[in-house]
Design an enzyme around this catalytic site. Sequence first.
Site, PDB file in Angstrom:
ATOM      1  CB  SER A 124      -0.866  -0.018   1.264  1.00  0.00           C
ATOM      2  OG  SER A 124      -1.456   1.235   1.466  1.00  0.00           O
ATOM      3  CB  ALA A 125       0.206   4.591  -1.400  1.00  0.00           C
ATOM      4  CE1 TYR A 148      -3.732  -2.689   5.691  1.00  0.00           C
ATOM      5  CE2 TYR A 148      -3.370  -0.370   5.190  1.00  0.00           C
ATOM      6  CZ  TYR A 148      -3.632  -1.663   4.761  1.00  0.00           C
ATOM      7  OH  TYR A 148      -3.788  -1.923   3.420  1.00  0.00           O
ATOM      8  CE  LYS A 152      -1.398  -4.354   3.359  1.00  0.00           C
ATOM      9  NZ  LYS A 152      -1.733  -5.668   2.794  1.00  0.00           N
TER      10      LYS A 152
HETATM   11  P1  NAD Z   1     -11.036  -7.011   1.223  1.00  0.00           P
HETATM   12  O1  NAD Z   1     -11.215  -7.005   2.703  1.00  0.00           O
HETATM   13  O2  NAD Z   1     -12.204  -6.672   0.358  1.00  0.00           O
HETATM   14  O3  NAD Z   1     -10.489  -8.429   0.763  1.00  0.00           O
HETATM   15  C1  NAD Z   1      -9.676  -9.244   1.581  1.00  0.00           C
HETATM   16  C2  NAD Z   1     -10.124 -10.680   1.431  1.00  0.00           C
HETATM   17  O4  NAD Z   1      -9.291 -11.493   2.254  1.00  0.00           O
HETATM   18  C3  NAD Z   1     -11.572 -10.915   1.884  1.00  0.00           C
HETATM   19  O5  NAD Z   1     -12.220 -11.758   0.964  1.00  0.00           O
HETATM   20  C4  NAD Z   1     -11.427 -11.598   3.240  1.00  0.00           C
HETATM   21  O6  NAD Z   1     -12.499 -12.465   3.511  1.00  0.00           O
HETATM   22  C5  NAD Z   1     -10.106 -12.339   3.051  1.00  0.00           C
HETATM   23  N1  NAD Z   1      -9.376 -12.547   4.304  1.00  0.00           N
HETATM   24  C6  NAD Z   1      -9.112 -11.641   5.275  1.00  0.00           C
HETATM   25  N2  NAD Z   1      -8.393 -12.216   6.253  1.00  0.00           N
HETATM   26  C7  NAD Z   1      -8.195 -13.517   5.893  1.00  0.00           C
HETATM   27  C8  NAD Z   1      -7.530 -14.618   6.472  1.00  0.00           C
HETATM   28  N3  NAD Z   1      -6.932 -14.509   7.672  1.00  0.00           N
HETATM   29  N4  NAD Z   1      -7.503 -15.791   5.817  1.00  0.00           N
HETATM   30  C9  NAD Z   1      -8.118 -15.918   4.616  1.00  0.00           C
HETATM   31  N5  NAD Z   1      -8.775 -14.916   4.010  1.00  0.00           N
HETATM   32  C10 NAD Z   1      -8.818 -13.724   4.638  1.00  0.00           C
HETATM   33  O7  NAD Z   1      -9.801  -6.054   0.909  1.00  0.00           O
HETATM   34  P2  NAD Z   1      -9.323  -5.419  -0.477  1.00  0.00           P
HETATM   35  O8  NAD Z   1      -9.727  -3.996  -0.497  1.00  0.00           O
HETATM   36  O9  NAD Z   1      -9.699  -6.311  -1.595  1.00  0.00           O
HETATM   37  O10 NAD Z   1      -7.747  -5.444  -0.233  1.00  0.00           O
HETATM   38  C11 NAD Z   1      -6.966  -6.553  -0.617  1.00  0.00           C
HETATM   39  C12 NAD Z   1      -5.544  -6.315  -0.158  1.00  0.00           C
HETATM   40  O11 NAD Z   1      -5.074  -5.074  -0.691  1.00  0.00           O
HETATM   41  C13 NAD Z   1      -5.383  -6.216   1.358  1.00  0.00           C
HETATM   42  O12 NAD Z   1      -4.175  -6.858   1.727  1.00  0.00           O
HETATM   43  C14 NAD Z   1      -5.271  -4.727   1.600  1.00  0.00           C
HETATM   44  O13 NAD Z   1      -4.509  -4.433   2.766  1.00  0.00           O
HETATM   45  C15 NAD Z   1      -4.552  -4.253   0.343  1.00  0.00           C
HETATM   46  N6  NAD Z   1      -4.812  -2.836   0.019  1.00  0.00           N
HETATM   47  C16 NAD Z   1      -6.103  -2.397  -0.115  1.00  0.00           C
HETATM   48  C17 NAD Z   1      -6.345  -1.055  -0.375  1.00  0.00           C
HETATM   49  C18 NAD Z   1      -7.763  -0.537  -0.487  1.00  0.00           C
HETATM   50  O14 NAD Z   1      -7.946   0.696  -0.393  1.00  0.00           O
HETATM   51  N7  NAD Z   1      -8.770  -1.381  -0.723  1.00  0.00           N
HETATM   52  C19 NAD Z   1      -5.270  -0.164  -0.534  1.00  0.00           C
HETATM   53  C20 NAD Z   1      -3.979  -0.641  -0.413  1.00  0.00           C
HETATM   54  C21 NAD Z   1      -3.756  -2.002  -0.141  1.00  0.00           C
HETATM   55  N1  UFG Z   2     -12.490  11.594   3.030  1.00  0.00           N
HETATM   56  C1  UFG Z   2     -13.492  12.469   3.409  1.00  0.00           C
HETATM   57  N2  UFG Z   2     -14.649  11.943   3.915  1.00  0.00           N
HETATM   58  C2  UFG Z   2     -14.852  10.597   4.051  1.00  0.00           C
HETATM   59  C3  UFG Z   2     -13.833   9.718   3.664  1.00  0.00           C
HETATM   60  C4  UFG Z   2     -12.648  10.243   3.160  1.00  0.00           C
HETATM   61  O1  UFG Z   2     -13.333  13.686   3.306  1.00  0.00           O
HETATM   62  O2  UFG Z   2     -15.935  10.205   4.533  1.00  0.00           O
HETATM   63  C5  UFG Z   2     -11.250  12.134   2.451  1.00  0.00           C
HETATM   64  C6  UFG Z   2     -10.018  11.812   3.264  1.00  0.00           C
HETATM   65  O3  UFG Z   2      -9.813  12.794   4.264  1.00  0.00           O
HETATM   66  C7  UFG Z   2      -8.931  11.820   2.181  1.00  0.00           C
HETATM   67  C8  UFG Z   2      -9.662  11.310   0.935  1.00  0.00           C
HETATM   68  O4  UFG Z   2     -11.045  11.530   1.189  1.00  0.00           O
HETATM   69  O5  UFG Z   2      -8.510  13.141   1.925  1.00  0.00           O
HETATM   70  C9  UFG Z   2      -9.438   9.834   0.678  1.00  0.00           C
HETATM   71  O6  UFG Z   2      -9.742   9.091   1.854  1.00  0.00           O
HETATM   72  P1  UFG Z   2      -9.914   7.495   1.851  1.00  0.00           P
HETATM   73  O7  UFG Z   2     -10.317   7.104   3.234  1.00  0.00           O
HETATM   74  O8  UFG Z   2     -10.797   7.077   0.734  1.00  0.00           O
HETATM   75  O9  UFG Z   2      -8.455   6.969   1.491  1.00  0.00           O
HETATM   76  P2  UFG Z   2      -7.062   7.143   2.250  1.00  0.00           P
HETATM   77  O10 UFG Z   2      -6.137   7.835   1.314  1.00  0.00           O
HETATM   78  O11 UFG Z   2      -7.233   7.737   3.582  1.00  0.00           O
HETATM   79  O12 UFG Z   2      -6.621   5.629   2.492  1.00  0.00           O
HETATM   80  C10 UFG Z   2      -6.748   4.606   1.489  1.00  0.00           C
HETATM   81  C11 UFG Z   2      -6.958   3.270   2.182  1.00  0.00           C
HETATM   82  C12 UFG Z   2      -5.715   2.864   2.931  1.00  0.00           C
HETATM   83  C13 UFG Z   2      -4.539   2.895   1.999  1.00  0.00           C
HETATM   84  C14 UFG Z   2      -4.402   4.274   1.369  1.00  0.00           C
HETATM   85  C15 UFG Z   2      -3.273   4.314   0.393  1.00  0.00           C
HETATM   86  O13 UFG Z   2      -8.043   3.342   3.095  1.00  0.00           O
HETATM   87  O14 UFG Z   2      -5.864   1.539   3.411  1.00  0.00           O
HETATM   88  O15 UFG Z   2      -5.620   4.602   0.685  1.00  0.00           O
HETATM   89  O16 UFG Z   2      -3.407   3.307  -0.525  1.00  0.00           O
HETATM   90  F1  UFG Z   2      -3.432   2.626   2.719  1.00  0.00           F
END
Ligand code: NAD
Ligand code: UFG
Length: 338
Positions: A124-125, A148, A152
Amino acid sequence: MRILVTGGVGYIGSHTVLQLLRADHEILVFDNYSNSSPEAMRRIKHLSQREPEMIIGDIQDSVALSNAFRYFRPDAVIHFAGLKSVGESSIVPLRYYAENIGGTVEILRAMDDVQCRRIVFSSSATVYGVARYLPFDEGHPRNPESPYGRTKYFVEELIKDWTVAGLDRSAVLLRYFNPVGADASAILGEDPNGPPNNLMPYITQVAVGRLACLSIFGDNYETRDGTGERDYIHVEDLASAHLAALEFGACHVGCEAINIGTGHGVTVLEMIEAFEAASGRKIRFKIVGRRDGDVARSFASVEKAYKKLGWKARYGIYEMCRSAWNWQLRNPDGYRQL
Ligand code: NAD
Ligand code: UFG
């Protein structure tokens, strides 16, 4: 290629598994459904017209994992499974360390057991923390600000050590920026549990009438309009980056961290405007105080992704909003209805 996908039913995993199936790969999904729904799996099958294998299990369960690996004998792993809430990770940090780090150790052990030498990992960023300069390139110092983010960071290090410790091991650490949007079919999408923490699902739920009003967290940041600026990436683009990373991993050894974003920042107010244009709906919002831990600006340098993977984002903010809206409109309660 035979690919074992942990967390393959979740938001990003489901879109990636669909593309992998369409590209004729053999897939085993390993997921415990802790944050996803069997309905998503059913829809993947429907869209792909294929029957991927599925094992319901936890990545912390070494026996279940090892059985899955011995049964399927994958060529490569894509590892999505884990916990992902920044806020929750400060409340239950040990759960995050155990599941995200401990779970990854188990996966690498199970890979070693069957001589599987390739992994693509969801980083993740957030590993970068506060920007010393922008855009973030992969050499930017990593200083994550939440438990969290630290999981990562540690998993990146652990996977790097694993690649160094054995011959012909390959790892691609994809550092996602802000994934949003849904599959063009509007059959797969993002379905958060409870009120969303993230901007796009909050906006779509306001648009569809599930939530009354968006709170914008601060309008006094040093950005074009004072609201937070992020690099949003369409989930279909993000999914295709995993296919490119698998191909790259097939002919490279060692460990590479690669940003996945568009390279462009969009503010919260710009996102609302784009969403209103794409949906024809007005989004009610109010300005509230800043959210703890938020940074002003975050966007990626995407040169390395293009140079190493030959990948770049195809979709812009309009398509992201449009697909997110179509998904929400067709599935107002996510996967909980049909
Ligand atoms: P998500 O929660 O939708 O998907 C995760 C999946 O993993 C789910 O299906 C969940 O049931 C499964 N899971 C969780 N814990 C488990 C375990 N212990 N054993 C087996 N399965 C398990 O999340 P996502 O948004 O699809 O994210 C996927 C990955 O990308 C994650 O590692 C997350 O940290 C990373 N990521 C997500 C974002 C974002 O904004 N969505 C940003 C950066 C990185
Ligand atoms: N924001 C609002 N109102 C809301 C939700 C978000 O104003 O209800 C704003 C936040 O302050 C931020 C922007 O919208 O300025 C984006 O917020 P998000 O919560 O959508 O995303 P973040 O950048 O905070 O974080 C996301 C994921 C993290 C991940 C990160 C970088 O939640 O898990 O992007 O990949 F690490």
